[in-house]
Motif scaffolding. Structure first.
Motif: not given
Length: 215
Positions: A38, A41-42, A71, A74-76, A139-140, A169
């Motif tokens: 992951y 991506r967040w 999504r 940018n968060c799963d 966080d990413p 973010q």
């Protein structure tokens, strides 16, 4: 199967903000997954006490309906409980059958409680998952940016978690702070002045320590 990617992660115990999220590889309803996959991506990583329970079902319905909104940030979503993979599959099928809602995000099996203990979701001596309703926003870069705990009797607010992800973010990209109750599109606040000269630059009638930044 629950495998920690680093043995030190298993011994860490309760996590704090800005700690590195312990890595793991585990079975889930979407197949074997690793947290490291992951990166970039967040992630909203959350645990729940047990499958086939009322509050947890209400949360999964809300998370599933909001998945696309996460999504877009940018968060799963990534769920976990100590129930078996087979219980997870049966429960999610039952949710779809009874409520017409398909849960598309993975639900991790953690029957040995290895991951839960590594994240401090459980006391190291606990044999029960009864107190687990924890949420970690990662966080990413794999760093924990927020930790939210709820008791067994109270369900989480998915809308608040969406707001929290976006606030993190925006604060990062804008170099500003989000005040109480901030919503997307509302004013941000500047970090407090660190010098007397900066404080003097505040507009007349406005506190130097509370300076709004309009969008």
């Amino acid at each position: 199967m629950q495998v920690m990617d680093d043995a030190d992660d298993l011994r860490r115990g309760a996590l704090r903000l800005n700690d590195r999220a312990p890595g793991f590889t585990a079975r889930s309803t979407a197949g074997d997954i690793s947290l490291s996959s992951y990166r970039g991506r967040w992630v909203l990583f959350f645990s729940h006490p047990a499958d086939f329970t009322a509050v947890c079902t209400s949360e999964f319905l809300a998370f599933a309906k909001a998945e696309e909104r996460f999504r877009r940030l940018n968060c799963d979503l990534l769920g976990l409980s100590v129930d078996s993979l087979y219980a997870h599959v049966a429960w999610l099928q039952d949710i779809e059958r009874n409520f017409g809602v398909r849960v598309g995000f993975p639900l991790i099996e953690d029957s040995s409680m290895v991951i839960a203990k590594a994240y401090g979701m459980l006391d190291s001596t606990s044999a029960s998952s009864a107190t687990v309703r924890a949420t970690y926003i990662i966080d990413p870069q794999g760093i924990i940016r927020a930790i939210v705990w709820y008791p067994m009797t109270v369900g989480r607010s998915v809308d608040e978690l969406l707001r929290l992800v976006e606030a993190l973010q925006v604060s990062e990209t804008e170099g500003a702070l989000t005040p109480e109750g901030w919503q997307p599109g509302c004013a941000l606040v500047e970090p407090a002045a660190q010098t007397l000269e900066t404080a003097r630059q505040a507009e007349p009638g406005h506190a130097w320590y509370y300076r709004e930044r309009r969008p």
